[in-house]
Scaffold this motif. Structure first.
Motif, mmCIF file in Angstrom:
data_model
loop_
_atom_site.group_PDB
_atom_site.id
_atom_site.type_symbol
_atom_site.label_atom_id
_atom_site.label_comp_id
_atom_site.label_asym_id
_atom_site.label_seq_id
_atom_site.Cartn_x
_atom_site.Cartn_y
_atom_site.Cartn_z
ATOM 1 N N ALA A 179 0.822 -1.206 0.000
ATOM 2 C CA ALA A 179 0.000 0.000 0.000
ATOM 3 C C ALA A 179 0.859 1.260 0.000
ATOM 4 N N SER A 180 1.981 1.218 0.701
ATOM 5 C CA SER A 180 2.877 2.379 0.736
ATOM 6 C C SER A 180 3.395 2.699 -0.655
ATOM 7 N N LYS A 181 3.738 1.656 -1.415
ATOM 8 C CA LYS A 181 4.193 1.898 -2.792
ATOM 9 C C LYS A 181 3.056 2.426 -3.663
ATOM 10 N N ALA A 182 1.855 1.909 -3.408
ATOM 11 C CA ALA A 182 0.706 2.332 -4.216
ATOM 12 C C ALA A 182 0.334 3.778 -3.968
ATOM 13 N N ILE A 183 0.629 4.286 -2.788
ATOM 14 C CA ILE A 183 0.336 5.696 -2.483
ATOM 15 C C ILE A 183 1.074 6.597 -3.456
ATOM 16 N N GLY A 184 2.356 6.289 -3.671
ATOM 17 C CA GLY A 184 3.146 7.111 -4.591
ATOM 18 C C GLY A 184 2.582 7.073 -6.005
ATOM 19 N N ALA A 185 2.156 5.870 -6.435
ATOM 20 C CA ALA A 185 1.598 5.744 -7.783
ATOM 21 C C ALA A 185 0.300 6.523 -7.912
ATOM 22 N N ALA A 186 -0.545 6.480 -6.850
ATOM 23 C CA ALA A 186 -1.809 7.205 -6.884
ATOM 24 C C ALA A 186 -1.586 8.714 -6.937
ATOM 25 N N LYS A 187 -0.651 9.194 -6.169
ATOM 26 C CA LYS A 187 -0.351 10.625 -6.166
ATOM 27 C C LYS A 187 0.214 11.057 -7.514
ATOM 28 N N ALA A 188 1.048 10.163 -8.092
ATOM 29 C CA ALA A 188 1.628 10.508 -9.392
ATOM 30 C C ALA A 188 0.556 10.633 -10.461
ATOM 31 N N SER A 189 -0.480 9.837 -10.348
ATOM 32 C CA SER A 189 -1.569 9.894 -11.322
ATOM 33 C C SER A 189 -2.661 10.864 -10.884
ATOM 34 N N LYS A 190 -2.409 11.629 -9.818
ATOM 35 C CA LYS A 190 -3.312 12.638 -9.281
ATOM 36 C C LYS A 190 -4.662 12.038 -8.857
ATOM 37 N N ASP A 191 -4.613 10.765 -8.375
ATOM 38 C CA ASP A 191 -5.818 10.105 -7.862
ATOM 39 C C ASP A 191 -5.823 10.268 -6.343
ATOM 40 N N GLU A 192 -6.242 11.467 -5.910
ATOM 41 C CA GLU A 192 -6.138 11.824 -4.495
ATOM 42 C C GLU A 192 -7.026 10.962 -3.608
ATOM 43 N N ALA A 193 -8.193 10.584 -4.130
ATOM 44 C CA ALA A 193 -9.098 9.767 -3.323
ATOM 45 C C ALA A 193 -8.471 8.412 -3.003
ATOM 46 N N THR A 194 -7.859 7.801 -4.032
ATOM 47 C CA THR A 194 -7.205 6.503 -3.812
ATOM 48 C C THR A 194 -6.020 6.661 -2.859
ATOM 49 N N ALA A 195 -5.267 7.742 -3.055
ATOM 50 C CA ALA A 195 -4.108 7.974 -2.202
ATOM 51 C C ALA A 195 -4.525 8.126 -0.745
ATOM 52 N N GLN A 196 -5.610 8.871 -0.487
ATOM 53 C CA GLN A 196 -6.077 9.061 0.877
ATOM 54 C C GLN A 196 -6.563 7.748 1.501
ATOM 55 N N ALA A 197 -7.240 6.933 0.691
ATOM 56 C CA ALA A 197 -7.711 5.643 1.191
ATOM 57 C C ALA A 197 -6.543 4.729 1.543
ATOM 58 N N LEU A 198 -5.530 4.744 0.674
ATOM 59 C CA LEU A 198 -4.345 3.932 0.935
ATOM 60 C C LEU A 198 -3.605 4.415 2.179
#
Length: 425
Positions: A54-73
Protein backbone atom coordinates in the motif's frame (compact mmCIF):
# COMPACT_ATOMS: atom_id res chain seq x y z
CA UNK A 1 13.03 -28.81 25.94
CA UNK A 2 10.82 -30.36 23.34
CA UNK A 3 10.45 -29.62 19.62
CA UNK A 4 6.94 -28.28 19.01
CA UNK A 5 7.16 -29.40 15.37
CA UNK A 6 7.67 -33.02 16.46
CA UNK A 7 4.71 -32.73 18.83
CA UNK A 8 2.58 -31.23 16.07
CA UNK A 9 3.56 -34.00 13.64
CA UNK A 10 2.90 -36.89 16.04
CA UNK A 11 0.93 -35.79 19.11
CA UNK A 12 -0.19 -39.31 20.01
CA UNK A 13 3.37 -40.61 20.35
CA UNK A 14 4.32 -37.59 22.49
CA UNK A 15 1.39 -38.10 24.86
CA UNK A 16 2.06 -41.84 25.07
CA UNK A 17 5.67 -41.18 26.10
CA UNK A 18 4.52 -38.68 28.72
CA UNK A 19 2.04 -41.21 30.06
CA UNK A 20 4.94 -43.59 30.71
CA UNK A 21 6.31 -40.94 33.08
CA UNK A 22 2.94 -40.61 34.79
CA UNK A 23 2.15 -37.26 33.15
CA UNK A 24 -1.20 -36.24 31.68
CA UNK A 25 -1.59 -35.57 27.91
CA UNK A 26 -0.16 -32.24 26.84
CA UNK A 27 -0.24 -32.23 23.05
CA UNK A 28 -3.74 -30.74 22.53
CA UNK A 29 -2.98 -27.67 24.65
CA UNK A 30 0.51 -27.26 23.17
CA UNK A 31 -0.65 -27.60 19.56
CA UNK A 32 -3.54 -25.17 20.17
CA UNK A 33 -1.19 -22.61 21.70
CA UNK A 34 1.24 -23.09 18.83
CA UNK A 35 -1.60 -22.64 16.31
CA UNK A 36 -2.52 -19.31 17.89
CA UNK A 37 1.14 -18.26 17.79
CA UNK A 38 1.54 -19.24 14.15
CA UNK A 39 -1.73 -17.54 13.19
CA UNK A 40 -0.49 -14.38 14.85
CA UNK A 41 2.81 -14.60 12.96
CA UNK A 42 0.97 -15.17 9.68
CA UNK A 43 -1.35 -12.21 10.30
CA UNK A 44 1.61 -9.98 11.12
CA UNK A 45 3.46 -11.06 7.97
CA UNK A 46 0.38 -10.48 5.83
CA UNK A 47 -0.18 -7.07 7.41
CA UNK A 48 3.45 -6.06 6.89
CA UNK A 49 3.36 -7.18 3.25
CA UNK A 50 0.12 -5.27 2.66
CA UNK A 51 1.57 -2.19 4.37
CA UNK A 52 4.60 -2.28 2.07
CA UNK A 53 2.37 -2.81 -0.96
CA UNK A 54 0.00 0.00 0.00
CA UNK A 55 2.88 2.38 0.74
CA UNK A 56 4.19 1.90 -2.79
CA UNK A 57 0.71 2.33 -4.22
CA UNK A 58 0.34 5.70 -2.48
CA UNK A 59 3.15 7.11 -4.59
CA UNK A 60 1.60 5.74 -7.78
CA UNK A 61 -1.81 7.20 -6.88
CA UNK A 62 -0.35 10.63 -6.17
CA UNK A 63 1.63 10.51 -9.39
CA UNK A 64 -1.57 9.89 -11.32
CA UNK A 65 -3.31 12.64 -9.28
CA UNK A 66 -5.82 10.11 -7.86
CA UNK A 67 -6.14 11.82 -4.50
CA UNK A 68 -9.10 9.77 -3.32
CA UNK A 69 -7.20 6.50 -3.81
CA UNK A 70 -4.11 7.97 -2.20
CA UNK A 71 -6.08 9.06 0.88
CA UNK A 72 -7.71 5.64 1.19
CA UNK A 73 -4.35 3.93 0.94
CA UNK A 74 -2.83 6.28 3.53
CA UNK A 75 -5.67 5.50 5.92
CA UNK A 76 -5.12 1.78 5.36
CA UNK A 77 -1.38 2.13 6.01
CA UNK A 78 -2.08 4.07 9.20
CA UNK A 79 -4.43 1.32 10.42
CA UNK A 80 -1.87 -1.37 9.61
CA UNK A 81 0.89 0.63 11.30
CA UNK A 82 -1.22 0.79 14.43
CA UNK A 83 -2.12 -2.93 14.29
CA UNK A 84 1.39 -4.32 13.75
CA UNK A 85 2.86 -3.51 17.21
CA UNK A 86 -0.12 -5.20 18.85
CA UNK A 87 0.42 -8.31 16.72
CA UNK A 88 4.12 -8.33 17.54
CA UNK A 89 3.38 -8.01 21.26
CA UNK A 90 0.81 -10.80 21.05
CA UNK A 91 3.32 -13.01 19.23
CA UNK A 92 5.92 -12.41 21.96
CA UNK A 93 3.38 -13.26 24.65
CA UNK A 94 2.26 -16.46 22.92
CA UNK A 95 5.86 -17.45 22.21
CA UNK A 96 6.75 -16.98 25.88
CA UNK A 97 3.69 -19.01 26.97
CA UNK A 98 4.58 -21.84 24.60
CA UNK A 99 8.23 -21.91 25.69
CA UNK A 100 7.23 -21.87 29.36
CA UNK A 101 4.82 -24.77 28.80
CA UNK A 102 7.44 -26.79 26.91
CA UNK A 103 10.11 -26.02 29.53
CA UNK A 104 7.96 -27.53 32.31
CA UNK A 105 7.64 -30.93 30.60
CA UNK A 106 10.23 -33.63 31.46
CA UNK A 107 12.30 -35.46 28.89
CA UNK A 108 10.72 -38.46 27.19
CA UNK A 109 11.98 -41.92 28.19
CA UNK A 110 13.82 -44.03 25.64
CA UNK A 111 12.11 -47.20 24.48
CA UNK A 112 14.20 -49.55 26.62
CA UNK A 113 13.51 -47.72 29.90
CA UNK A 114 11.33 -49.95 32.11
CA UNK A 115 7.90 -48.63 33.05
CA UNK A 116 7.31 -48.12 36.75
CA UNK A 117 6.20 -45.79 39.50
CA UNK A 118 9.24 -45.53 41.79
CA UNK A 119 12.54 -47.11 42.83
CA UNK A 120 10.84 -50.42 43.58
CA UNK A 121 10.34 -50.86 39.83
CA UNK A 122 13.99 -50.28 38.86
CA UNK A 123 15.68 -53.17 37.08
CA UNK A 124 18.95 -54.85 38.09
CA UNK A 125 21.50 -54.88 35.26
CA UNK A 126 24.38 -56.57 37.08
CA UNK A 127 26.26 -56.89 40.38
CA UNK A 128 30.02 -56.59 40.72
CA UNK A 129 32.52 -57.25 43.51
CA UNK A 130 32.41 -59.35 46.65
CA UNK A 131 30.71 -58.20 49.82
CA UNK A 132 33.06 -58.32 52.82
CA UNK A 133 32.58 -61.15 55.31
CA UNK A 134 32.96 -59.77 58.84
CA UNK A 135 33.71 -61.79 61.97
CA UNK A 136 31.86 -59.10 63.92
CA UNK A 137 28.68 -57.08 63.48
CA UNK A 138 29.56 -54.24 61.08
CA UNK A 139 28.53 -50.79 62.19
CA UNK A 140 27.26 -47.76 60.29
CA UNK A 141 29.84 -45.07 59.60
CA UNK A 142 28.31 -42.52 61.96
CA UNK A 143 28.80 -44.93 64.87
CA UNK A 144 32.60 -45.28 64.57
CA UNK A 145 33.46 -42.37 62.24
CA UNK A 146 33.70 -39.67 64.94
CA UNK A 147 36.84 -41.35 66.36
CA UNK A 148 38.40 -41.01 62.90
CA UNK A 149 37.48 -37.34 62.39
CA UNK A 150 33.81 -37.21 61.38
CA UNK A 151 32.73 -34.23 63.51
CA UNK A 152 28.97 -34.07 63.19
CA UNK A 153 28.43 -31.87 66.27
CA UNK A 154 30.76 -29.08 65.14
CA UNK A 155 29.33 -29.15 61.61
CA UNK A 156 25.85 -28.63 63.00
CA UNK A 157 27.05 -25.92 65.39
CA UNK A 158 28.69 -24.05 62.52
CA UNK A 159 26.03 -24.35 59.84
CA UNK A 160 23.02 -26.33 61.06
CA UNK A 161 21.59 -29.74 60.21
CA UNK A 162 23.06 -31.75 57.31
CA UNK A 163 26.52 -30.20 57.59
CA UNK A 164 29.59 -32.11 58.79
CA UNK A 165 33.15 -31.16 59.62
CA UNK A 166 35.86 -33.60 58.50
CA UNK A 167 39.08 -33.60 60.50
CA UNK A 168 42.41 -35.39 60.54
CA UNK A 169 42.60 -38.91 59.06
CA UNK A 170 39.12 -38.95 57.54
CA UNK A 171 39.66 -35.52 55.96
CA UNK A 172 42.83 -36.82 54.32
CA UNK A 173 41.00 -39.90 53.11
CA UNK A 174 38.23 -37.79 51.57
CA UNK A 175 40.81 -35.62 49.78
CA UNK A 176 42.61 -38.70 48.49
CA UNK A 177 39.36 -40.16 47.18
CA UNK A 178 38.44 -37.04 45.22
CA UNK A 179 41.88 -36.72 43.70
CA UNK A 180 42.01 -40.41 42.83
CA UNK A 181 38.68 -40.22 41.03
CA UNK A 182 39.73 -37.14 39.10
CA UNK A 183 43.11 -38.59 38.13
CA UNK A 184 41.53 -41.85 36.99
CA UNK A 185 38.99 -40.10 34.79
CA UNK A 186 41.60 -37.87 33.18
CA UNK A 187 44.64 -40.17 32.87
CA UNK A 188 42.82 -43.45 32.20
CA UNK A 189 39.53 -42.46 30.59
CA UNK A 190 40.44 -39.31 28.68
CA UNK A 191 38.25 -36.69 30.32
CA UNK A 192 39.43 -33.08 30.33
CA UNK A 193 39.77 -31.62 33.81
CA UNK A 194 37.89 -28.38 34.43
CA UNK A 195 37.71 -26.02 37.38
CA UNK A 196 34.30 -24.39 36.84
CA UNK A 197 32.41 -21.58 38.58
CA UNK A 198 30.38 -22.63 41.60
CA UNK A 199 27.99 -19.71 41.10
CA UNK A 200 25.96 -19.50 37.88
CA UNK A 201 23.26 -17.40 36.28
CA UNK A 202 19.62 -18.34 35.73
CA UNK A 203 20.34 -19.30 32.13
CA UNK A 204 22.80 -22.01 33.14
CA UNK A 205 20.37 -23.59 35.61
CA UNK A 206 17.62 -23.43 32.99
CA UNK A 207 19.86 -25.04 30.38
CA UNK A 208 20.36 -28.24 32.36
CA UNK A 209 16.79 -28.37 33.66
CA UNK A 210 17.14 -27.26 37.30
CA UNK A 211 15.06 -24.15 36.59
CA UNK A 212 12.29 -23.27 36.71
CA UNK A 213 10.81 -26.46 38.18
CA UNK A 214 13.30 -27.22 40.97
CA UNK A 215 14.17 -23.79 42.36
CA UNK A 216 13.24 -24.88 45.90
CA UNK A 217 15.97 -27.55 45.80
CA UNK A 218 18.67 -24.92 45.16
CA UNK A 219 20.49 -22.22 47.11
CA UNK A 220 20.30 -18.69 45.70
CA UNK A 221 22.68 -15.88 46.59
CA UNK A 222 21.71 -12.32 47.42
CA UNK A 223 22.84 -11.10 43.99
CA UNK A 224 20.56 -13.53 42.16
CA UNK A 225 23.09 -16.20 41.24
CA UNK A 226 22.75 -19.88 42.12
CA UNK A 227 25.13 -22.21 43.94
CA UNK A 228 25.55 -25.24 41.71
CA UNK A 229 23.79 -28.41 42.84
CA UNK A 230 26.18 -30.41 40.64
CA UNK A 231 29.09 -29.57 38.33
CA UNK A 232 26.87 -30.90 35.53
CA UNK A 233 25.43 -27.38 35.38
CA UNK A 234 28.73 -25.61 34.74
CA UNK A 235 30.27 -28.34 32.57
CA UNK A 236 27.29 -28.85 30.26
CA UNK A 237 26.83 -25.12 29.77
CA UNK A 238 30.36 -24.83 28.39
CA UNK A 239 28.76 -25.43 24.99
CA UNK A 240 25.64 -23.30 25.53
CA UNK A 241 24.84 -21.14 22.50
CA UNK A 242 27.71 -22.57 20.47
CA UNK A 243 27.92 -24.27 17.08
CA UNK A 244 30.67 -26.88 17.26
CA UNK A 245 32.50 -28.59 14.43
CA UNK A 246 31.71 -32.29 14.26
CA UNK A 247 35.42 -33.01 14.35
CA UNK A 248 35.64 -31.44 17.81
CA UNK A 249 33.26 -34.07 19.23
CA UNK A 250 33.06 -35.89 21.53
CA UNK A 251 33.90 -33.48 24.32
CA UNK A 252 34.39 -35.07 27.74
CA UNK A 253 34.71 -32.89 30.83
CA UNK A 254 35.24 -33.73 34.49
CA UNK A 255 35.44 -31.62 37.64
CA UNK A 256 35.74 -32.06 41.39
CA UNK A 257 33.58 -29.44 43.07
CA UNK A 258 31.53 -28.75 46.15
CA UNK A 259 27.81 -29.17 45.45
CA UNK A 260 24.97 -27.45 47.30
CA UNK A 261 21.43 -28.79 47.68
CA UNK A 262 18.65 -27.58 49.95
CA UNK A 263 17.14 -31.10 50.11
CA UNK A 264 13.72 -29.46 50.27
CA UNK A 265 11.96 -32.69 49.42
CA UNK A 266 14.03 -34.89 51.74
CA UNK A 267 12.74 -33.92 55.16
CA UNK A 268 13.27 -36.74 57.61
CA UNK A 269 15.38 -38.82 55.20
CA UNK A 270 18.97 -39.79 56.03
CA UNK A 271 19.32 -37.22 58.79
CA UNK A 272 22.21 -39.20 60.32
CA UNK A 273 25.66 -39.44 58.83
CA UNK A 274 27.03 -38.29 55.47
CA UNK A 275 24.51 -39.79 53.06
CA UNK A 276 22.41 -36.65 52.51
CA UNK A 277 24.16 -33.32 53.10
CA UNK A 278 23.50 -29.73 52.06
CA UNK A 279 27.16 -29.41 50.99
CA UNK A 280 29.22 -32.25 49.57
CA UNK A 281 32.04 -32.88 47.12
CA UNK A 282 31.46 -34.76 43.89
CA UNK A 283 33.44 -35.64 40.80
CA UNK A 284 31.23 -35.10 37.77
CA UNK A 285 31.50 -36.35 34.19
CA UNK A 286 29.86 -34.62 31.22
CA UNK A 287 29.98 -35.71 27.59
CA UNK A 288 28.91 -33.74 24.52
CA UNK A 289 28.45 -36.01 21.49
CA UNK A 290 26.71 -36.32 18.11
CA UNK A 291 23.35 -38.11 18.39
CA UNK A 292 24.72 -41.25 16.77
CA UNK A 293 27.28 -41.66 19.58
CA UNK A 294 25.09 -41.08 22.62
CA UNK A 295 24.07 -44.72 23.13
CA UNK A 296 27.68 -45.92 23.22
CA UNK A 297 28.72 -42.92 25.30
CA UNK A 298 26.14 -43.72 27.95
CA UNK A 299 27.60 -47.20 28.36
CA UNK A 300 31.14 -45.83 28.32
CA UNK A 301 30.45 -43.18 30.95
CA UNK A 302 28.75 -45.66 33.28
CA UNK A 303 31.65 -48.08 32.85
CA UNK A 304 34.07 -45.29 33.84
CA UNK A 305 32.24 -44.81 37.14
CA UNK A 306 32.14 -48.58 37.67
CA UNK A 307 35.88 -48.77 37.05
CA UNK A 308 36.56 -46.45 39.99
CA UNK A 309 34.41 -48.57 42.29
CA UNK A 310 36.21 -51.70 41.11
CA UNK A 311 39.64 -50.13 41.68
CA UNK A 312 38.56 -49.20 45.22
CA UNK A 313 37.42 -52.77 45.86
CA UNK A 314 33.84 -51.75 46.62
CA UNK A 315 30.95 -54.12 45.81
CA UNK A 316 28.23 -52.47 43.75
CA UNK A 317 25.35 -53.06 41.38
CA UNK A 318 24.01 -51.25 38.32
CA UNK A 319 20.30 -50.46 38.18
CA UNK A 320 18.33 -49.20 35.18
CA UNK A 321 15.86 -46.66 36.52
CA UNK A 322 12.20 -46.97 35.64
CA UNK A 323 10.19 -44.13 34.11
CA UNK A 324 8.86 -43.00 37.48
CA UNK A 325 12.27 -42.72 39.12
CA UNK A 326 14.24 -40.82 36.46
CA UNK A 327 15.30 -37.21 36.78
CA UNK A 328 13.60 -34.39 34.88
CA UNK A 329 16.17 -34.09 32.07
CA UNK A 330 17.05 -37.77 31.66
CA UNK A 331 15.94 -40.04 28.83
CA UNK A 332 17.63 -43.04 30.46
CA UNK A 333 19.52 -43.37 33.75
CA UNK A 334 21.76 -46.01 35.26
CA UNK A 335 22.23 -45.79 39.01
CA UNK A 336 25.28 -47.36 40.58
CA UNK A 337 24.57 -48.52 44.11
CA UNK A 338 27.36 -49.41 46.50
CA UNK A 339 27.03 -52.00 49.26
CA UNK A 340 27.00 -50.53 52.78
CA UNK A 341 27.53 -53.30 55.37
CA UNK A 342 26.44 -51.12 58.27
CA UNK A 343 23.03 -50.58 56.68
CA UNK A 344 22.98 -54.01 55.10
CA UNK A 345 21.82 -52.65 51.76
CA UNK A 346 22.87 -50.96 48.55
CA UNK A 347 22.80 -47.15 48.33
CA UNK A 348 23.12 -44.89 45.31
CA UNK A 349 26.62 -43.55 44.72
CA UNK A 350 26.38 -42.47 41.07
CA UNK A 351 23.73 -41.65 38.49
CA UNK A 352 24.70 -41.69 34.81
CA UNK A 353 22.14 -40.26 32.40
CA UNK A 354 21.73 -39.59 28.73
CA UNK A 355 19.63 -36.51 28.10
CA UNK A 356 19.53 -36.87 24.29
CA UNK A 357 18.94 -33.36 22.81
CA UNK A 358 16.70 -32.20 25.69
CA UNK A 359 19.30 -29.98 27.39
CA UNK A 360 20.88 -28.96 24.08
CA UNK A 361 17.59 -27.44 22.93
CA UNK A 362 17.30 -25.48 26.18
CA UNK A 363 20.90 -24.24 25.76
CA UNK A 364 20.82 -23.95 21.94
CA UNK A 365 23.96 -26.11 21.73
CA UNK A 366 24.54 -27.38 18.21
CA UNK A 367 27.15 -28.85 15.89
CA UNK A 368 27.71 -28.73 12.15
CA UNK A 369 28.19 -32.16 10.55
CA UNK A 370 31.18 -32.45 8.24
CA UNK A 371 30.29 -31.30 4.73
CA UNK A 372 26.96 -29.81 5.77
CA UNK A 373 25.74 -26.24 6.06
CA UNK A 374 22.87 -27.22 8.36
CA UNK A 375 23.32 -27.66 12.10
CA UNK A 376 21.99 -30.29 14.52
CA UNK A 377 21.56 -30.34 18.26
CA UNK A 378 24.22 -32.22 20.22
CA UNK A 379 23.39 -34.90 22.77
CA UNK A 380 24.47 -34.36 26.37
CA UNK A 381 25.25 -36.93 29.05
CA UNK A 382 26.23 -36.61 32.69
CA UNK A 383 27.26 -38.89 35.52
CA UNK A 384 28.87 -38.96 38.96
CA UNK A 385 32.34 -40.35 39.06
CA UNK A 386 31.76 -40.42 42.07
CA UNK A 387 30.05 -38.65 44.99
CA UNK A 388 32.99 -38.27 47.37
CA UNK A 389 31.05 -38.29 50.63
CA UNK A 390 29.11 -41.43 49.79
CA UNK A 391 32.30 -43.12 48.58
CA UNK A 392 33.92 -42.19 51.87
CA UNK A 393 31.00 -43.83 53.68
CA UNK A 394 31.41 -46.95 51.53
CA UNK A 395 35.15 -47.18 52.23
CA UNK A 396 34.67 -46.69 55.97
CA UNK A 397 31.95 -49.33 56.22
CA UNK A 398 33.45 -51.93 53.86
CA UNK A 399 36.98 -51.65 55.24
CA UNK A 400 36.09 -51.26 58.93
CA UNK A 401 37.77 -53.41 61.58
CA UNK A 402 36.44 -54.62 64.91
CA UNK A 403 38.56 -52.12 66.86
CA UNK A 404 37.14 -49.13 64.94
CA UNK A 405 40.09 -48.75 62.61
CA UNK A 406 39.71 -48.70 58.82
CA UNK A 407 42.01 -50.35 56.29
CA UNK A 408 42.96 -47.96 53.50
CA UNK A 409 42.28 -49.33 49.98
CA UNK A 410 45.61 -50.11 48.32
CA UNK A 411 45.12 -47.66 45.42
CA UNK A 412 44.77 -44.76 47.89
CA UNK A 413 47.81 -45.50 50.05
CA UNK A 414 50.38 -43.62 47.91
CA UNK A 415 48.24 -40.48 48.36
CA UNK A 416 48.31 -40.91 52.14
CA UNK A 417 52.06 -41.34 52.59
CA UNK A 418 51.64 -45.14 52.29
CA UNK A 419 49.35 -45.16 55.32
CA UNK A 420 47.59 -48.54 55.41
CA UNK A 421 45.20 -48.13 58.35
CA UNK A 422 43.25 -45.21 59.82
CA UNK A 423 43.45 -45.54 63.57
CA UNK A 424 40.76 -44.16 65.88
CA UNK A 425 41.82 -41.37 68.22
Amino acid sequence: MHDIRAIRDDPATFDAALARRGASPQSDALVALDARRRACIAEAQTAQARRNEASKAIGAAKASKDEATAQALMAEVATLKERLPALEAEERTLDAELNAALAAIPNLPLADVPDGADEDDNVLVHERGTRPDFAFQPREHDAFGPALGLDFETGVALAGARFTLLRGPVARLARALGQYMLDTLTAVHGFEEVVPPLLVRDEAMFGTGQLPKFAEDLFRTTDGRWLISTAEVSLTNIVAGKILDEGALPLRFTALTPCFRSEAGAAGRDTRGLIRQHQFDKVEMVSIVPPEQSEAEHERMTACAEDILTRLGLPFRRMKLCTGDMGFSAARTYDLEVWLPGQGRYREISSCSTCTDFQARRMNARFRPDGSKATRFVHTLNGSGLAVGRTLVAVLENYQQADGSVVVPEVLRPRLGNLSVLEPA
